[in-house]
Scaffold this motif. Sequence first.
Motif, PDB file in Angstrom:
ATOM      1  N   MET A  71      40.265  40.865  30.701  1.00  0.00           N
ATOM      2  CA  MET A  71      40.594  42.033  31.508  1.00  0.00           C
ATOM      3  C   MET A  71      39.929  43.305  30.994  1.00  0.00           C
ATOM      4  O   MET A  71      39.490  44.148  31.771  1.00  0.00           O
ATOM      5  CB  MET A  71      42.115  42.238  31.499  1.00  0.00           C
ATOM      6  CG  MET A  71      42.576  43.528  32.128  1.00  0.00           C
ATOM      7  SD  MET A  71      44.130  44.086  31.404  1.00  0.00           S
ATOM      8  CE  MET A  71      44.390  45.587  32.319  1.00  0.00           C
ATOM      9  N   PHE A  72      39.893  43.466  29.680  1.00  0.00           N
ATOM     10  CA  PHE A  72      39.560  44.747  29.050  1.00  0.00           C
ATOM     11  C   PHE A  72      38.954  44.445  27.675  1.00  0.00           C
ATOM     12  O   PHE A  72      39.649  44.504  26.665  1.00  0.00           O
ATOM     13  CB  PHE A  72      40.863  45.546  28.941  1.00  0.00           C
ATOM     14  CG  PHE A  72      40.775  46.941  28.401  1.00  0.00           C
ATOM     15  CD1 PHE A  72      39.572  47.614  28.242  1.00  0.00           C
ATOM     16  CD2 PHE A  72      41.937  47.612  28.058  1.00  0.00           C
ATOM     17  CE1 PHE A  72      39.521  48.907  27.744  1.00  0.00           C
ATOM     18  CE2 PHE A  72      41.904  48.905  27.566  1.00  0.00           C
ATOM     19  CZ  PHE A  72      40.695  49.550  27.414  1.00  0.00           C
TER      20      PHE A  72
ATOM     21  N   GLN B 272      43.028  36.522  24.449  1.00  0.00           N
ATOM     22  CA  GLN B 272      41.948  36.091  25.331  1.00  0.00           C
ATOM     23  C   GLN B 272      42.099  36.702  26.722  1.00  0.00           C
ATOM     24  O   GLN B 272      41.126  37.178  27.301  1.00  0.00           O
ATOM     25  CB  GLN B 272      41.887  34.567  25.437  1.00  0.00           C
ATOM     26  CG  GLN B 272      40.713  34.107  26.291  1.00  0.00           C
ATOM     27  CD  GLN B 272      40.642  32.612  26.447  1.00  0.00           C
ATOM     28  OE1 GLN B 272      41.636  31.972  26.773  1.00  0.00           O
ATOM     29  NE2 GLN B 272      39.463  32.057  26.211  1.00  0.00           N
ATOM     30  N   GLU B 273      43.309  36.700  27.267  1.00  0.00           N
ATOM     31  CA  GLU B 273      43.521  37.303  28.584  1.00  0.00           C
ATOM     32  C   GLU B 273      43.201  38.792  28.559  1.00  0.00           C
ATOM     33  O   GLU B 273      42.620  39.320  29.502  1.00  0.00           O
ATOM     34  CB  GLU B 273      44.951  37.085  29.077  1.00  0.00           C
ATOM     35  CG  GLU B 273      45.200  35.689  29.562  1.00  0.00           C
ATOM     36  CD  GLU B 273      46.560  35.516  30.215  1.00  0.00           C
ATOM     37  OE1 GLU B 273      47.254  36.519  30.494  1.00  0.00           O
ATOM     38  OE2 GLU B 273      46.931  34.355  30.464  1.00  0.00           O
TER      39      GLU B 273
ATOM     40  N   CYS C  98      29.466  49.907  43.136  1.00  0.00           N
ATOM     41  CA  CYS C  98      30.784  50.043  42.529  1.00  0.00           C
ATOM     42  C   CYS C  98      31.030  48.767  41.737  1.00  0.00           C
ATOM     43  O   CYS C  98      30.807  47.659  42.244  1.00  0.00           O
ATOM     44  CB  CYS C  98      31.881  50.217  43.579  1.00  0.00           C
ATOM     45  SG  CYS C  98      31.938  51.861  44.315  1.00  0.00           S
ATOM     46  N   ALA C  99      31.458  48.912  40.487  1.00  0.00           N
ATOM     47  CA  ALA C  99      31.706  47.760  39.622  1.00  0.00           C
ATOM     48  C   ALA C  99      33.193  47.693  39.288  1.00  0.00           C
ATOM     49  O   ALA C  99      33.771  48.657  38.784  1.00  0.00           O
ATOM     50  CB  ALA C  99      30.875  47.853  38.354  1.00  0.00           C
ATOM     51  N   ILE C 100      33.799  46.556  39.596  1.00  0.00           N
ATOM     52  CA  ILE C 100      35.234  46.344  39.404  1.00  0.00           C
ATOM     53  C   ILE C 100      35.504  45.946  37.958  1.00  0.00           C
ATOM     54  O   ILE C 100      34.833  45.073  37.404  1.00  0.00           O
ATOM     55  CB  ILE C 100      35.748  45.245  40.348  1.00  0.00           C
ATOM     56  CG1 ILE C 100      35.525  45.645  41.808  1.00  0.00           C
ATOM     57  CG2 ILE C 100      37.226  44.953  40.089  1.00  0.00           C
ATOM     58  CD1 ILE C 100      35.759  44.521  42.809  1.00  0.00           C
ATOM     59  N   GLY C 101      36.503  46.577  37.359  1.00  0.00           N
ATOM     60  CA  GLY C 101      36.918  46.243  36.007  1.00  0.00           C
ATOM     61  C   GLY C 101      38.422  46.261  35.862  1.00  0.00           C
ATOM     62  O   GLY C 101      39.147  46.570  36.807  1.00  0.00           O
TER      63      GLY C 101
ATOM     64  N   ALA D 237      43.437  46.736  39.252  1.00  0.00           N
ATOM     65  CA  ALA D 237      41.985  46.804  39.027  1.00  0.00           C
ATOM     66  C   ALA D 237      41.527  48.243  39.247  1.00  0.00           C
ATOM     67  O   ALA D 237      42.275  49.081  39.768  1.00  0.00           O
ATOM     68  CB  ALA D 237      41.226  45.868  39.958  1.00  0.00           C
ATOM     69  N   ASN D 238      40.272  48.507  38.863  1.00  0.00           N
ATOM     70  CA  ASN D 238      39.665  49.813  39.101  1.00  0.00           C
ATOM     71  C   ASN D 238      38.147  49.662  39.099  1.00  0.00           C
ATOM     72  O   ASN D 238      37.634  48.553  38.972  1.00  0.00           O
ATOM     73  CB  ASN D 238      40.144  50.846  38.062  1.00  0.00           C
ATOM     74  CG  ASN D 238      39.963  50.389  36.635  1.00  0.00           C
ATOM     75  OD1 ASN D 238      39.003  49.704  36.297  1.00  0.00           O
ATOM     76  ND2 ASN D 238      40.899  50.755  35.776  1.00  0.00           N
ATOM     77  N   PHE D 239      37.446  50.786  39.247  1.00  0.00           N
ATOM     78  CA  PHE D 239      35.987  50.789  39.163  1.00  0.00           C
ATOM     79  C   PHE D 239      35.570  51.483  37.877  1.00  0.00           C
ATOM     80  O   PHE D 239      35.978  52.611  37.628  1.00  0.00           O
ATOM     81  CB  PHE D 239      35.352  51.559  40.332  1.00  0.00           C
ATOM     82  CG  PHE D 239      35.615  50.958  41.686  1.00  0.00           C
ATOM     83  CD1 PHE D 239      35.319  49.639  41.959  1.00  0.00           C
ATOM     84  CD2 PHE D 239      36.151  51.737  42.699  1.00  0.00           C
ATOM     85  CE1 PHE D 239      35.559  49.089  43.217  1.00  0.00           C
ATOM     86  CE2 PHE D 239      36.393  51.208  43.958  1.00  0.00           C
ATOM     87  CZ  PHE D 239      36.098  49.880  44.215  1.00  0.00           C
ATOM     88  N   TYR D 240      34.740  50.820  37.067  1.00  0.00           N
ATOM     89  CA  TYR D 240      34.189  51.487  35.886  1.00  0.00           C
ATOM     90  C   TYR D 240      32.830  52.097  36.209  1.00  0.00           C
ATOM     91  O   TYR D 240      32.317  52.905  35.443  1.00  0.00           O
ATOM     92  CB  TYR D 240      34.110  50.557  34.671  1.00  0.00           C
ATOM     93  CG  TYR D 240      33.209  49.358  34.809  1.00  0.00           C
ATOM     94  CD1 TYR D 240      31.861  49.441  34.493  1.00  0.00           C
ATOM     95  CD2 TYR D 240      33.721  48.132  35.223  1.00  0.00           C
ATOM     96  CE1 TYR D 240      31.033  48.331  34.606  1.00  0.00           C
ATOM     97  CE2 TYR D 240      32.914  47.022  35.329  1.00  0.00           C
ATOM     98  CZ  TYR D 240      31.562  47.126  35.032  1.00  0.00           C
ATOM     99  OH  TYR D 240      30.761  46.027  35.146  1.00  0.00           O
TER     100      TYR D 240
END
Length: 159
Positions: A29-30, A24-25, A76-79, A65-68
């Motif tokens: 996240m991904f 689930q975690e 900018c979208a954080i993923g 974190a990063n931007f996808y």
Amino acid sequence: MPLTYRPVSAEDVLTICEFPQDPQELFFMFPAGQYPLTEAQLSASIAKRSDSTVIEQDGAIVGFANFYKFERDGICAIGNLIVSPEARGQGVATFLLKTMEQLALERHGAKEVQLSCFNENTAGLILYPRLGFVPFDIEERAAPDGRRMALIHLRKVWG
């Protein structure tokens, strides 16, 4: 000790792979990842994204974190956002999000930062609005076990 940030390095990837404690975690996240998270999965994700960033405290990596999505003068979208289990509840996610906002502004001239949060991620749903993120859309997704989930899209707009 204060929190600092820097670009991710190849040596950091295995440490970050240990952060998701269960399927689930990892899904939070991904969502495209398969548990357990592997170096190959995370490295492939990093290669397609921008501004992959780690947070350190006392020389230990405690957040990532990063931007996808990274548009010049746009969104900018954080993923891939995650905090190490040992550092949760200590302000790391707040520092990480503020760092990503700063990178979006400085490097991309972003007018808006977005992120998404699954309805079962209570910690995220409490934190993000506190930091100024406002829900703007809800999308139905399937959890890894096939259950229906809501992916809540949030944004913070400047100017």
